[in-house]
Enzyme design. Structure first.
Site, PDB file in Angstrom:
ATOM      1  N   ARG A 180      -3.488 -10.333  12.350  1.00 46.57           N
ATOM      2  CA  ARG A 180      -4.565  -9.854  11.469  1.00 46.57           C
ATOM      3  C   ARG A 180      -4.411 -10.488  10.107  1.00 46.57           C
ATOM      4  NH1 ARG A 180      -1.164  -6.596   8.234  1.00 46.57           N
ATOM      5  NH2 ARG A 180       0.457  -5.617   9.450  1.00 46.57           N
TER       6      ARG A 180
ATOM      7  N   ASN B 123       2.062 -10.718  12.992  1.00 47.66           N
ATOM      8  CA  ASN B 123       0.986  -9.800  12.650  1.00 47.66           C
ATOM      9  C   ASN B 123      -0.347 -10.474  12.937  1.00 47.66           C
ATOM     10  OD1 ASN B 123       2.602  -7.632  11.832  1.00 47.66           O
ATOM     11  ND2 ASN B 123       2.902  -8.541   9.814  1.00 47.66           N
TER      12      ASN B 123
HETATM   13  P1  ADP Z   1       1.365  -6.131   5.549  1.00 50.22           P
HETATM   14  O1  ADP Z   1       1.625  -5.325   4.352  1.00 50.22           O
HETATM   15  O2  ADP Z   1       2.384  -7.168   5.789  1.00 50.22           O
HETATM   16  O3  ADP Z   1      -0.039  -6.598   5.709  1.00 50.22           O
HETATM   17  P2  ADP Z   1       1.947  -3.683   6.783  1.00 50.22           P
HETATM   18  O4  ADP Z   1       2.837  -3.545   7.975  1.00 50.22           O
HETATM   19  O5  ADP Z   1       2.413  -3.168   5.482  1.00 50.22           O
HETATM   20  O6  ADP Z   1       1.582  -5.192   6.757  1.00 50.22           O
HETATM   21  O7  ADP Z   1       0.570  -3.024   7.168  1.00 50.22           O
HETATM   22  C1  ADP Z   1      -0.619  -3.139   6.442  1.00 50.22           C
HETATM   23  C2  ADP Z   1      -1.406  -1.876   6.597  1.00 50.22           C
HETATM   24  O8  ADP Z   1      -1.525  -1.543   7.956  1.00 50.22           O
HETATM   25  C3  ADP Z   1      -0.733  -0.706   5.934  1.00 50.22           C
HETATM   26  O9  ADP Z   1      -1.739   0.106   5.413  1.00 50.22           O
HETATM   27  C4  ADP Z   1       0.006  -0.035   7.081  1.00 50.22           C
HETATM   28  O10 ADP Z   1       0.153   1.344   6.823  1.00 50.22           O
HETATM   29  C5  ADP Z   1      -0.927  -0.293   8.218  1.00 50.22           C
HETATM   30  N1  ADP Z   1      -0.254  -0.451   9.518  1.00 50.22           N
HETATM   31  C6  ADP Z   1       0.580  -1.434   9.905  1.00 50.22           C
HETATM   32  N2  ADP Z   1       0.950  -1.303  11.180  1.00 50.22           N
HETATM   33  C7  ADP Z   1       0.341  -0.193  11.639  1.00 50.22           C
HETATM   34  C8  ADP Z   1       0.310   0.489  12.900  1.00 50.22           C
HETATM   35  N3  ADP Z   1       0.980   0.045  13.964  1.00 50.22           N
HETATM   36  N4  ADP Z   1      -0.433   1.604  13.006  1.00 50.22           N
HETATM   37  C9  ADP Z   1      -1.125   2.053  11.943  1.00 50.22           C
HETATM   38  N5  ADP Z   1      -1.149   1.459  10.738  1.00 50.22           N
HETATM   39  C10 ADP Z   1      -0.426   0.356  10.575  1.00 50.22           C
HETATM   40 MG    MG Z   2       6.477  -6.542   9.666  1.00 51.21          MG
END
Ligand code: ADP
Ligand code: MG
Ligand code: ADP
Length: 447
Positions: free
Chosen positions: A292, A290
């Protein structure tokens, strides 16, 4: 150093970034949609501009409007937070072509790693174990079937552009594989505008363990240890902690080193997370990177004492990391619970509405990252997460006790939240023993 930063996000993460900037003496420019107009957290930015109607596609995701706000606000950099434009390589490229620094990796590294299939190939090259699966993308049903028979059912059909648990389908046999391919392709095409698919073996009852990394523009890459995010509902994380319970020290060290190798291989800079699943034998497999800051970053901040948002800003400004690997020490145990405006009695369906009363827990080792307050209206337009409750204690046992008493103190009246489900998780003997896997919630509760 930057004088002014635009935060291209909303809610708790926007507030988290405003706070870090204020402490660094950097001015902030906020953006908001019509649904967020007048939200109290916006007052903590120096300026705020409306970027459009409530729907994210018409506001927070509109690159031209975000860039316009950045131009009007006269900023030198944009922090994207998580979600929205955070992993959009095109946006990062547009920012830089407008002479505005994007606080994150280069758009080339984002492009490469945002493609989960390409990231898998890169991991193999870096000698990082990946889940057995297809060599590259699967084009048609026949090829998918061949791969599935090679690796053995059950298999997971995954979208190369997937994220947030979407674009993923489980298949137990040939017949199911056919519809899994169709469904995953349709969902990925609609959600991400990219229908590329690949196959992975479905690892039975794994744990999710991820490694936080930071890399600057001077060749320094460090890891900040791991987070265990095994407690998930429909592939969405609910509880995260560090250290990962019951993870042998040797495995932990190997995973952290593998994460650093992968990031170096990709010429990656800024903050990132390398995600792995760990099977019942203790073998680990890379699943994705990820590119970010993540929702659960405070867990790492508590155990290392390093402010990840400030580190991201310093790195983006071209400063070297002010610490080396040996300076990063892991201290105690931290845990985070995501507080979502959802109804756990009814399939965790979103529960928007006005918060009538809010009582926030406090005391030793308690942190509540949230933008909400009594009188705040949770809108139905965005992610249902309204806050993160984080605790830090000397041991895991104490962290659990602290989290339980903090959850009990937390009161949010006026809408349904996941607090009651979180309390049940924290009370469960298997959770207390650290004997959980990603199916723990579905096996124990009908949510
Ligand atoms: P983490 O919780 O590990 O930071 P998540 O996959 O849950 O990562 O994503 C964090 C946020 O980003 C959430 O609000 C999710 O809905 C959003 N998100 C993640 N991937 C995408 C994507 N490809 N497109 C749009 N929103 C995303
Ligand atoms: Mg993941
Ligand atoms: P996303 O991009 O949506 O975050 P991931 O590839 O990170 O997707 O997977 C999300 C979750 O799905 C993981 O945390 C894990 O619980 C589960 N998962 C992913 N790949 C596998 C696999 N091969 N076998 C079993 N579970 C998996």
């Amino acid at each position: 150093m930057f004088k002014r930063i635009l935060v291209a996000n909303r809610g708790e993460i926007a507030l988290r970034i405003f706070r870090a900037c204020r402490e660094l003496g950097i001015e902030t420019v906020a953006i908001f949609s019509e649904a967020d107009r007048g939200a109290a957290y916006l007052a903590l930015a120096d300026e705020a501009y409306c970027v459009g109607p409530p729907k994210a596609a018409d506001s927070y995701l509109k690159i031209d409007r975000v860039i316009s706000a950045a131009e009007i606000g006269n900023v030198q950099a944009i922090h994207p937070g998580y979600g929205f434009l955070a992993e959009n390589a095109h946006f990062a490229e547009v920012c830089r072509s407008c002479n505005i620094e994007f606080i994150g990796p280069s758009h080339e590294a984002m492009q490469l790693l945002g493609d989960k299939n390409a990231a898998r190939c890169l991991a193999k090259k870096a000698g990082v174990p990946t889940v057995p699966g297809s060599e590259g993308l699967v084009e048609g049903e026949a090829q998918a079937q061949r791969v599935a028979h090679e690796i053995g059912f059950p298999v997971l059909v995954k979208a190369s552009a997937g994220g947030g648990g979407r674009g993923m389908r489980l298949a137990l046999n040939d017949l199911a594989l056919k519809s899994a391919l169709q469904q995953a392709r349709a969902e990925a095409g609609a959600a991400f505008g990219n229908a590329d698919l690949y196959l992975e073996k479905y690892i039975a009852r794994p744990r999710h363990v991820e490694v936080q990394i930071l890399a600057d523009h001077h060749g320094h890459t460090v890891h900040l240890f791991e987070r265990d995010c095994t407690i998930q509902r429909r592939h969405q994380k609910l509880v995260e902690e560090s250290p990962a319970p019951r993870l042998p020290e040797e495995t932990r060290r190997a995973m952290c080193e593998a994460a650093v190798r992968l990031v170096r291989q990709a010429d990656y800079t800024n903050a990132g997370t390398v995600e792995f699943i760990v099977d019942g034998q203790g073998d680990y497999f890379f699943i994705e990177l990820n590119a970010r800051i993540q929702v659960e970053h405070p867990v790492t901040e508590m155990v290392t004492g390093i402010d990840l948002i400030k580190a991201q800003i310093l790195v983006a400004a071209g400063e070297p990391l002010p610490f080396g690997q040996e300076d990063v020490q892991h201290c105690g145990a931290a845990m985070e619970c995501r507080i979502n405006a959802e109804d756990p009695e009814h399939g965790c369906r979103p529960s928007p509405g006005v918060i009538q009363r809010l009582i926030v827990p406090g005391g030793f080792g308690v942190r509540f990252d949230s933008h909400v307050h009594a009188g705040y209206e949770v809108s139905p337009y965005y992610d249902s997460m309204i806050g993160k409750l984080i605790v830090h204690q000397p041991t895991r046992r104490e962290a659990i006790a602290c989290m339980r008493r903090s959850l009990a103190e937390l009161r949010i009246d006026g809408l349904k939240t996941t607090t009651s489900l979180l309390m049940k998780i924290l009370d469960h003997p298997d959770f207390i023993d650290g004997k959980v896997d990603t199916t723990f919630i579905e096996r124990n509760w009908r949510t």
